[in-house]
Scaffold this motif. Structure first.
Motif, PDB file in Angstrom:
ATOM      1  N   UNK A  10      38.949  26.439  23.321  1.00 20.67           N
ATOM      2  CA  UNK A  10      39.586  25.759  24.680  1.00 20.67           C
ATOM      3  C   UNK A  10      39.052  26.855  25.721  1.00 20.67           C
ATOM      4  N   UNK A  11      37.893  26.389  26.482  1.00 23.72           N
ATOM      5  CA  UNK A  11      37.502  27.442  27.651  1.00 23.72           C
ATOM      6  C   UNK A  11      38.598  27.250  28.713  1.00 23.72           C
ATOM      7  N   UNK A  12      38.909  28.267  29.539  1.00 25.38           N
ATOM      8  CA  UNK A  12      39.759  28.244  30.534  1.00 25.38           C
ATOM      9  C   UNK A  12      39.282  29.036  31.835  1.00 25.38           C
ATOM     10  N   UNK A  13      39.835  28.525  33.068  1.00 29.23           N
ATOM     11  CA  UNK A  13      39.330  29.388  34.152  1.00 29.23           C
ATOM     12  C   UNK A  13      40.376  29.412  35.079  1.00 29.23           C
ATOM     13  N   UNK A  14      40.376  30.516  35.948  1.00 23.57           N
ATOM     14  CA  UNK A  14      41.660  30.617  37.044  1.00 23.57           C
ATOM     15  C   UNK A  14      40.640  30.344  38.336  1.00 23.57           C
ATOM     16  N   UNK A  58      30.992  28.103  15.912  1.00 18.60           N
ATOM     17  CA  UNK A  58      29.836  27.297  15.265  1.00 18.60           C
ATOM     18  C   UNK A  58      30.040  26.132  15.974  1.00 18.60           C
ATOM     19  N   UNK A  59      31.136  25.187  16.123  1.00 19.04           N
ATOM     20  CA  UNK A  59      31.260  23.950  16.318  1.00 19.04           C
ATOM     21  C   UNK A  59      30.985  23.775  17.895  1.00 19.04           C
ATOM     22  N   UNK A  60      31.564  24.998  18.596  1.00 19.25           N
ATOM     23  CA  UNK A  60      31.362  24.939  20.026  1.00 19.25           C
ATOM     24  C   UNK A  60      29.727  24.766  20.356  1.00 19.25           C
ATOM     25  N   UNK A  61      28.969  25.417  19.558  1.00 20.60           N
ATOM     26  CA  UNK A  61      27.428  25.558  19.716  1.00 20.60           C
ATOM     27  C   UNK A  61      27.101  24.285  19.638  1.00 20.60           C
ATOM     28  N   UNK A  62      27.484  23.380  18.152  1.00 17.58           N
ATOM     29  CA  UNK A  62      26.838  22.201  18.033  1.00 17.58           C
ATOM     30  C   UNK A  62      27.317  20.913  19.011  1.00 17.58           C
ATOM     31  N   UNK A  63      28.610  21.107  19.565  1.00 19.32           N
ATOM     32  CA  UNK A  63      29.078  20.054  20.147  1.00 19.32           C
ATOM     33  C   UNK A  63      28.630  20.158  21.555  1.00 19.32           C
ATOM     34  N   UNK A  64      28.299  21.391  22.083  1.00 14.62           N
ATOM     35  CA  UNK A  64      28.036  21.566  23.517  1.00 14.62           C
ATOM     36  C   UNK A  64      26.632  21.799  23.791  1.00 14.62           C
ATOM     37  N   UNK A  68      28.722  29.968  22.036  1.00 12.95           N
ATOM     38  CA  UNK A  68      30.016  30.395  22.629  1.00 12.95           C
ATOM     39  C   UNK A  68      30.343  31.481  23.446  1.00 12.95           C
ATOM     40  N   UNK A  69      31.056  31.515  24.438  1.00 12.41           N
ATOM     41  CA  UNK A  69      31.034  32.432  25.143  1.00 12.41           C
ATOM     42  C   UNK A  69      31.892  33.851  24.556  1.00 12.41           C
ATOM     43  N   UNK A  70      31.412  35.000  25.129  1.00 14.96           N
ATOM     44  CA  UNK A  70      32.153  36.146  24.613  1.00 14.96           C
ATOM     45  C   UNK A  70      33.495  36.312  25.405  1.00 14.96           C
ATOM     46  N   UNK A  71      34.188  37.040  24.915  1.00 19.64           N
ATOM     47  CA  UNK A  71      35.481  37.306  25.740  1.00 19.64           C
ATOM     48  C   UNK A  71      36.645  37.462  24.751  1.00 19.64           C
ATOM     49  N   UNK A  72      37.923  37.695  25.413  1.00 17.77           N
ATOM     50  CA  UNK A  72      39.118  37.860  24.349  1.00 17.77           C
ATOM     51  C   UNK A  72      39.390  36.515  24.079  1.00 17.77           C
ATOM     52  N   UNK A  73      39.612  36.580  22.742  1.00 13.72           N
ATOM     53  CA  UNK A  73      40.160  35.031  22.219  1.00 13.72           C
ATOM     54  C   UNK A  73      41.604  35.153  22.143  1.00 13.72           C
ATOM     55  N   UNK A  95      33.432  30.563  32.550  1.00 13.70           N
ATOM     56  CA  UNK A  95      33.091  29.625  33.540  1.00 13.70           C
ATOM     57  C   UNK A  95      31.703  28.780  32.814  1.00 13.70           C
ATOM     58  N   UNK A  96      31.751  27.667  33.043  1.00 13.19           N
ATOM     59  CA  UNK A  96      30.630  26.679  32.499  1.00 13.19           C
ATOM     60  C   UNK A  96      30.325  25.880  32.984  1.00 13.19           C
ATOM     61  N   UNK A  97      29.114  25.326  33.399  1.00 11.99           N
ATOM     62  CA  UNK A  97      28.667  24.340  34.349  1.00 11.99           C
ATOM     63  C   UNK A  97      28.641  22.862  33.297  1.00 11.99           C
TER      64      UNK A  97
END
Length: 156
Positions: A10-14, A58-64, A68-73, A95-97
């Motif tokens: 679940x990507x999030x942004x402020x 893996x699923x993030x890559x397949x679905x989108x 997948x972004x790096x960063x704290x999970x 952040x992702x377009x």
């Protein structure tokens, strides 16, 4: 037997408007006209031998169609959906377009009993949502992930 476990990110942004999450609208003819309950964390099924975190990436890559972004999970735990599937998710700030998404596809017989198969996108669109709007459209059981993310960001 098919796996009854899915994992996702679940990507999030402020933003100035507050916390936003990236959800995907489920593809295929059964979901095309639905909004409420038709949006999901980008996720997919995996076998018990595969670590859930690896499956989520893996699923993030397949679905989108994007790495997948790096960063704290941030672990969001598990939920059990009404279909019996257990979903495990992590939140990652990124952040992702949505226009850059190139979704994976699946094939199914459509129309039913026609003998014809058609290809559909796993997710037919992705979009950013504020938490209140996300709660209105996400698969009901997955709203717990939104609550856990909000709780985490308040502590952070």
């Amino acid at each position: 037997m098919r796996s009854r476990h899915s994992a996702g990110l679940l990507l999030f942004r402020l933003t100035d408007g507050g916390l936003e999450v990236l959800l995907g609208h489920m593809g295929g003819p059964y979901w095309s006209r639905r909004d409420a309950g038709a949006w999901t964390v980008p996720k997919g099924e995996y076998d018990p031998e595969e670590p859930a975190w690896d499956a989520a990436r893996r699923e993030f890559q397949e679905e989108l169609g994007l790495p997948p972004p790096d960063g704290e999970a941030v672990p969001l735990g598990e939920v059990r959906q009404t279909n019996g599937k257990t979903v495990t998710a992590w939140a990652v700030e990124a952040d992702l377009d949505p226009g850059s998404v190139d979704p994976g596809t699946f094939t199914m017989e459509w129309p039913p009993k026609s003998g014809r198969t058609q290809e559909f996108p796993e997710l037919d669109r992705v979009a950013w949502f504020g938490l209140d709007r996300a709660r209105e459209v996400i698969v009901k059981a997955q709203s717990a992930f939104l609550d856990r993310l909000a709780e985490h960001s308040l502590r952070g």
